[in-house]
Design a protein around this motif. Structure first.
Motif, PDB file in Angstrom:
ATOM      1  N   LYS A   1       0.862  -1.187   0.000  1.00  0.00           N
ATOM      2  CA  LYS A   1       0.000   0.000   0.000  1.00  0.00           C
ATOM      3  C   LYS A   1       0.897   1.234   0.000  1.00  0.00           C
ATOM      4  N   TYR A   2       0.341   2.362  -0.449  1.00  0.00           N
ATOM      5  CA  TYR A   2       1.133   3.581  -0.632  1.00  0.00           C
ATOM      6  C   TYR A   2       0.436   4.795  -0.034  1.00  0.00           C
ATOM      7  N   THR A   3       1.252   5.782   0.372  1.00  0.00           N
ATOM      8  CA  THR A   3       0.732   7.051   0.868  1.00  0.00           C
ATOM      9  C   THR A   3       0.922   8.121  -0.207  1.00  0.00           C
ATOM     10  N   GLU A   4       0.193   9.229  -0.067  1.00  0.00           N
ATOM     11  CA  GLU A   4       0.362  10.345  -0.996  1.00  0.00           C
ATOM     12  C   GLU A   4       1.741  10.978  -0.860  1.00  0.00           C
ATOM     13  N   SER A   5       2.380  10.800   0.310  1.00  0.00           N
ATOM     14  CA  SER A   5       3.716  11.379   0.536  1.00  0.00           C
ATOM     15  C   SER A   5       4.832  10.390   0.183  1.00  0.00           C
ATOM     16  N   HIS A   6       4.503   9.351  -0.571  1.00  0.00           N
ATOM     17  CA  HIS A   6       5.476   8.445  -1.198  1.00  0.00           C
ATOM     18  C   HIS A   6       6.155   7.464  -0.244  1.00  0.00           C
ATOM     19  N   GLU A   7       5.429   7.027   0.795  1.00  0.00           N
ATOM     20  CA  GLU A   7       5.893   5.903   1.605  1.00  0.00           C
ATOM     21  C   GLU A   7       5.133   4.657   1.170  1.00  0.00           C
ATOM     22  N   TRP A   8       5.741   3.502   1.353  1.00  0.00           N
ATOM     23  CA  TRP A   8       5.050   2.238   1.099  1.00  0.00           C
ATOM     24  C   TRP A   8       5.005   1.445   2.405  1.00  0.00           C
ATOM     25  N   VAL A   9       4.041   0.540   2.494  1.00  0.00           N
ATOM     26  CA  VAL A   9       3.898  -0.340   3.655  1.00  0.00           C
ATOM     27  C   VAL A   9       3.350  -1.678   3.173  1.00  0.00           C
ATOM     28  N   ARG A  10       3.925  -2.744   3.716  1.00  0.00           N
ATOM     29  CA  ARG A  10       3.420  -4.078   3.393  1.00  0.00           C
ATOM     30  C   ARG A  10       3.475  -4.914   4.653  1.00  0.00           C
ATOM     31  N   MET A  11       2.438  -5.691   4.885  1.00  0.00           N
ATOM     32  CA  MET A  11       2.381  -6.541   6.071  1.00  0.00           C
ATOM     33  C   MET A  11       3.238  -7.783   5.862  1.00  0.00           C
ATOM     34  N   ASP A  12       3.979  -8.123   6.908  1.00  0.00           N
ATOM     35  CA  ASP A  12       4.777  -9.348   6.949  1.00  0.00           C
ATOM     36  C   ASP A  12       4.364 -10.040   8.234  1.00  0.00           C
TER      37      ASP A  12
ATOM     38  N   ASP B   1       2.331 -10.163  11.335  1.00  0.00           N
ATOM     39  CA  ASP B   1       1.619  -9.123  12.090  1.00  0.00           C
ATOM     40  C   ASP B   1       2.433  -7.848  12.229  1.00  0.00           C
ATOM     41  N   VAL B   2       3.465  -7.708  11.390  1.00  0.00           N
ATOM     42  CA  VAL B   2       4.333  -6.527  11.420  1.00  0.00           C
ATOM     43  C   VAL B   2       4.265  -5.829  10.061  1.00  0.00           C
ATOM     44  N   ALA B   3       4.202  -4.498  10.094  1.00  0.00           N
ATOM     45  CA  ALA B   3       4.183  -3.701   8.872  1.00  0.00           C
ATOM     46  C   ALA B   3       5.606  -3.244   8.551  1.00  0.00           C
ATOM     47  N   VAL B   4       6.067  -3.549   7.353  1.00  0.00           N
ATOM     48  CA  VAL B   4       7.380  -3.109   6.876  1.00  0.00           C
ATOM     49  C   VAL B   4       7.148  -1.843   6.061  1.00  0.00           C
ATOM     50  N   CYS B   5       7.936  -0.779   6.356  1.00  0.00           N
ATOM     51  CA  CYS B   5       7.699   0.528   5.729  1.00  0.00           C
ATOM     52  C   CYS B   5       8.984   1.082   5.122  1.00  0.00           C
ATOM     53  N   GLY B   6       8.820   1.820   4.032  1.00  0.00           N
ATOM     54  CA  GLY B   6       9.957   2.484   3.402  1.00  0.00           C
ATOM     55  C   GLY B   6       9.471   3.589   2.486  1.00  0.00           C
ATOM     56  N   ILE B   7      10.374   4.075   1.628  1.00  0.00           N
ATOM     57  CA  ILE B   7       9.983   5.083   0.645  1.00  0.00           C
ATOM     58  C   ILE B   7       9.946   4.438  -0.732  1.00  0.00           C
ATOM     59  N   THR B   8       9.127   5.004  -1.589  1.00  0.00           N
ATOM     60  CA  THR B   8       8.924   4.435  -2.917  1.00  0.00           C
ATOM     61  C   THR B   8      10.103   4.730  -3.848  1.00  0.00           C
ATOM     62  N   PRO B   9      10.242   3.931  -4.921  1.00  0.00           N
ATOM     63  CA  PRO B   9      11.253   4.253  -5.930  1.00  0.00           C
ATOM     64  C   PRO B   9      11.074   5.664  -6.490  1.00  0.00           C
ATOM     65  N   HIS B  10       9.817   6.101  -6.632  1.00  0.00           N
ATOM     66  CA  HIS B  10       9.552   7.466  -7.116  1.00  0.00           C
ATOM     67  C   HIS B  10      10.183   8.495  -6.169  1.00  0.00           C
ATOM     68  N   ALA B  11       9.988   8.296  -4.862  1.00  0.00           N
ATOM     69  CA  ALA B  11      10.557   9.228  -3.882  1.00  0.00           C
ATOM     70  C   ALA B  11      12.079   9.211  -3.938  1.00  0.00           C
ATOM     71  N   ALA B  12      12.652   8.014  -4.021  1.00  0.00           N
ATOM     72  CA  ALA B  12      14.116   7.901  -4.074  1.00  0.00           C
ATOM     73  C   ALA B  12      14.665   8.593  -5.315  1.00  0.00           C
TER      74      ALA B  12
ATOM     75  N   LYS C   1       4.697  -2.510  14.593  1.00  0.00           N
ATOM     76  CA  LYS C   1       3.596  -3.354  15.088  1.00  0.00           C
ATOM     77  C   LYS C   1       2.367  -2.460  15.082  1.00  0.00           C
ATOM     78  N   PRO C   2       1.430  -2.670  14.132  1.00  0.00           N
ATOM     79  CA  PRO C   2       0.296  -1.745  13.988  1.00  0.00           C
ATOM     80  C   PRO C   2      -0.612  -1.722  15.213  1.00  0.00           C
ATOM     81  N   SER C   3      -1.078  -0.530  15.560  1.00  0.00           N
ATOM     82  CA  SER C   3      -2.053  -0.400  16.639  1.00  0.00           C
ATOM     83  C   SER C   3      -3.469  -0.408  16.070  1.00  0.00           C
ATOM     84  N   ASP C   4      -3.605  -0.132  14.760  1.00  0.00           N
ATOM     85  CA  ASP C   4      -4.918  -0.135  14.114  1.00  0.00           C
ATOM     86  C   ASP C   4      -4.722  -0.550  12.657  1.00  0.00           C
ATOM     87  N   ALA C   5      -4.782  -1.841  12.399  1.00  0.00           N
ATOM     88  CA  ALA C   5      -4.522  -2.358  11.051  1.00  0.00           C
ATOM     89  C   ALA C   5      -5.524  -1.834  10.029  1.00  0.00           C
TER      90      ALA C   5
END
Length: 122
Positions: free
Chosen positions: A4-15, A17-28, A100-104
């Motif tokens: 999933k993606y944010t308007e500010s160019h971060e990505w998140v994917r569940m692994d 019960d943990v969410a892995v987050c980073g910045i998109t290739p576009h942002a980089a 660790k998401p508090s509200d998935a």
């Protein structure tokens, strides 16, 4: 689960019960050569939209925002030690934090890949 993606160019994917987050290739790509990354401390509580990290490139310094709320359970020391990895593999190896998401359900409000692609093509 799909990324999933944010308007500010971060990505998140569940692994599990943990969410892995980073910045998109576009942002980089927009940042240019990344020369410094500052990550939060493990155990820090984040709310969606909070400043989560700082990235500095040869062009500018940018804040990275938390795509969801939760507790930071891991940070990627590799990108602190070798910030250029953010440019090499922004959406895979160069993840920033694991939360660790508090509200998935917050994930439901983020863009899927097609919506993000449309957002960046505007």
């Amino acid at each position: 689960m799909a990324t999933k993606y944010t308007e500010s160019h971060e990505w998140v994917r569940m692994d599990g019960d943990v969410a892995v987050c980073g910045i998109t290739p576009h942002a980089a790509e927009q940042l240019g050569d990344v020369v410094f990354v500052e990550l939060p401390d493990t155990g820090r509580a984040l709310s969606k939209g909070d400043d989560m990290a700082v990235v500095e490139s040869v062009k500018a310094a940018s804040d990275v925002y938390a795509p969801i709320s939760g507790e930071v359970v891991a940070v990627n020391q590799d990108i602190v030690d070798a910030p250029e990895k953010v440019n090499e593999s922004p959406d895979q190896d160069a993840w920033f934090v694991k939360i660790k998401p508090s509200d998935a359900s917050e994930l439901d409000g983020l863009m899927d890949e097609a919506a993000y692609k449309a957002h960046t093509d505007e």
